[in-house]
Design an enzyme around this catalytic site. Sequence first.
Site, PDB file in Angstrom:
ATOM      1  N   LYS A   1       2.830  11.347  -3.555  1.00  0.00           N
ATOM      2  CA  LYS A   1       1.768  10.636  -4.271  1.00  0.00           C
ATOM      3  C   LYS A   1       0.765  11.610  -4.891  1.00  0.00           C
ATOM      4  O   LYS A   1       0.125  11.305  -5.885  1.00  0.00           O
ATOM      5  CB  LYS A   1       1.066   9.699  -3.285  1.00  0.00           C
ATOM      6  CG  LYS A   1       0.018   8.792  -3.887  1.00  0.00           C
ATOM      7  CD  LYS A   1      -0.474   7.826  -2.849  1.00  0.00           C
ATOM      8  CE  LYS A   1      -1.633   6.979  -3.319  1.00  0.00           C
ATOM      9  NZ  LYS A   1      -2.062   6.057  -2.264  1.00  0.00           N
TER      10      LYS A   1
ATOM     11  N   ASP B   1     -12.714   5.394   2.200  1.00  0.00           N
ATOM     12  CA  ASP B   1     -11.263   5.462   2.416  1.00  0.00           C
ATOM     13  C   ASP B   1     -10.797   6.914   2.361  1.00  0.00           C
ATOM     14  O   ASP B   1     -10.762   7.526   1.296  1.00  0.00           O
ATOM     15  CB  ASP B   1     -10.581   4.631   1.311  1.00  0.00           C
ATOM     16  CG  ASP B   1      -9.057   4.666   1.407  1.00  0.00           C
ATOM     17  OD1 ASP B   1      -8.525   5.402   2.252  1.00  0.00           O
ATOM     18  OD2 ASP B   1      -8.403   3.955   0.628  1.00  0.00           O
TER      19      ASP B   1
ATOM     20  N   GLU C   1      -7.278   0.656  -4.098  1.00  0.00           N
ATOM     21  CA  GLU C   1      -7.202   0.540  -2.631  1.00  0.00           C
ATOM     22  C   GLU C   1      -8.509   0.035  -1.995  1.00  0.00           C
ATOM     23  O   GLU C   1      -8.476  -0.898  -1.193  1.00  0.00           O
ATOM     24  CB  GLU C   1      -6.799   1.887  -2.029  1.00  0.00           C
ATOM     25  CG  GLU C   1      -5.317   2.160  -2.251  1.00  0.00           C
ATOM     26  CD  GLU C   1      -4.947   3.617  -2.151  1.00  0.00           C
ATOM     27  OE1 GLU C   1      -5.767   4.426  -1.676  1.00  0.00           O
ATOM     28  OE2 GLU C   1      -3.821   3.969  -2.558  1.00  0.00           O
TER      29      GLU C   1
ATOM     30  N   ASP D   1       0.882  -1.163   0.000  1.00  0.00           N
ATOM     31  CA  ASP D   1       0.000   0.000   0.000  1.00  0.00           C
ATOM     32  C   ASP D   1       0.923   1.217   0.000  1.00  0.00           C
ATOM     33  O   ASP D   1       1.526   1.553   1.012  1.00  0.00           O
ATOM     34  CB  ASP D   1      -0.876  -0.043   1.268  1.00  0.00           C
ATOM     35  CG  ASP D   1      -1.631   1.257   1.500  1.00  0.00           C
ATOM     36  OD1 ASP D   1      -1.635   2.122   0.615  1.00  0.00           O
ATOM     37  OD2 ASP D   1      -2.227   1.389   2.593  1.00  0.00           O
TER      38      ASP D   1
END
Length: 608
Positions: free
Chosen positions: A70, A193, A171, A8
């Site tokens: 990211k 999330d 994810e 992850d």
Amino acid sequence: MERVIGIDLGTTNSCVAVVENGAPVVIPNRGGYKTTPSMVAITEAGKKLVGHIAKRQAITNAENTVFAAKRLIGRKFSSPQVKNAIATSAYKIVEGPHGDVRIMLRGKSFSCPEIGAMILQEMKLIAEDYLGGKVEKAVITVPAYFNDNQRQATKDAGSIAGLDVIRIINEPTAAALAYGFGKDMEKTIAVYDLGGGTFDISILEIGAHGVFRVVSTNGDTFLGGEDFDARVIDWLVDGFKSEHGIDLRQDRMALQRLKDAAEKAKCELSSTRETEINLPFIISSGRNEALHLQRVISRETLESLCQDLIDRTIDICQQTLEDAQLGKEDIEDVVLVGGMTRMPRIQEAVSGFLGREANRGVHPDEVVALGAAIQGHALLDNKTEMVLLDVTPHTLGILTHGGTFRGLIPQNTTVPTSRGEIFTTSRDDQTAVKILVMQGEHEKGDQNELLGEFVLTGLRKAPKGQVEIEVTFEINADGIVSVSAKDLETGKEQQIQVTASSGLTQQELKQMIDAAKDEMLDRRTSEDEEAAKQEAQRLIAEIERLFPQVEQIVVSSDFGRDATEKARGILQKAKAAMQRGDVQEIKDQIEALGRTARMFRGVVQKTS
Ligand code: AMP
């Protein structure tokens, strides 16, 4: 069997897991922590630091410490998101040679995949330490809402790190895999999330025999914990300015300290109602005296500073339910993922919206890596019974003549998939066509995101509409798109894997569309489409002709008035579809038009 790890790669923290003896486990790093900060730094001596060790020196080496990379991966330098990151980062973000993003560390420029690779390499080492041997294969997760460029760049990061990335998975899907692992159940669940940088929501159906089907997915790649931190920073900076008249933003080191303190306070307020932010010697005043920042922040203040961010996530949840054509009552469980879901106000908002408490059985920081490990294991081990049916998060298509977007693969289509459609030239003697590959949900091309472009040349000269070009889209299991265009007569073909220019500003996109307008394609109207248009036109004309008569006859009854009102609505919808040339919608409306026409004929006949 060969080892495969699940990684992850988070905005704030990363986590690695592996399947051991049939069960997924998170691998702790050398410090014993199960997650590793997604931070990279270069020291004065030129040493590369990754993870906790990079985080610990972030304040004293703010300009050479990268966090939240990211958020930048796969984006264009000119995009508004990158502009935003430039304003809030102590490290230097510059433009690369292809309009991409580069990060300057000690005078050397790094691409985002290179930064991502350093983190991935660290995760690989953590796994190798633990497993006592080389690890080469990995499944890496990305936010479901990541576009093609971002997926490709993440895959590149894996390759740079020396990993064979056997699959990129979303994810929330990974979280659902971990949630459903080893339980034989049939359920519809939502995965909410909210991490450091991105928000994702997915609705999945878990079926018998390990079938995981994503029904719909949505999100925002620029909404996450960092935005909550920014609100606290603003609050501190504004307060300091009104007290001392000094703008702390001018000082990069102060900004980094504020960032740390804001995040720490935000996290503490998940378990306490009040906390103190204390930053001695934050800056010096013009008169050379040191100034301190000291302020108490309450949970209520944090909540009111951030309520609109929370509301935005709930609006996206609502949209995702609508896309899935489900009601709140259809959701049988909610899985919370990402560090931000520890914030009580967020838990309340989600359970308030869905009318049920969230599942507490999964660990929000670990569940995604566990799911990635499960998927990796299933890909290598053909004994594992598990099918993952993911969907494409955006509609993909091309821009056609006049700036209209034509979607070929609709949002939420199960991948892998491939679809083709035939287009024609839009002017006489057009010898080249430009294919602008886009994603988005707007009919107008300039409202969508441009993924890439290519040109098919050498077409034979012919009157407009006579040269037929077949455009085919293919999405593989990683969610990566390739597009081809083929001249049906000569067989000449051009293909690209979409990796080019994401994140253009609207202005740039408009200019680009304008510049390409002579090379656009038109949608081909097939005989079947032409017939549908004519049928609709005929029915519209008939209904309009009978309308005054029918209205007069039925006006005295409520029922009659209702019926004519409905008919008016149907007419309006059909006419709008005709005007737009939306053939699918026209076809959808023909049945309703037919019913209305039959009813009108009946009324007129009975009374004549
Ligand atoms: P992730 O990307 O899932 O690692 O999530 C990281 C984000 O969660 C960061 O913005 C953290 O500040 C935030 N976070 C971590 N722990 C907490 C907590 N206890 N309360 C609120 N936010 C948290």
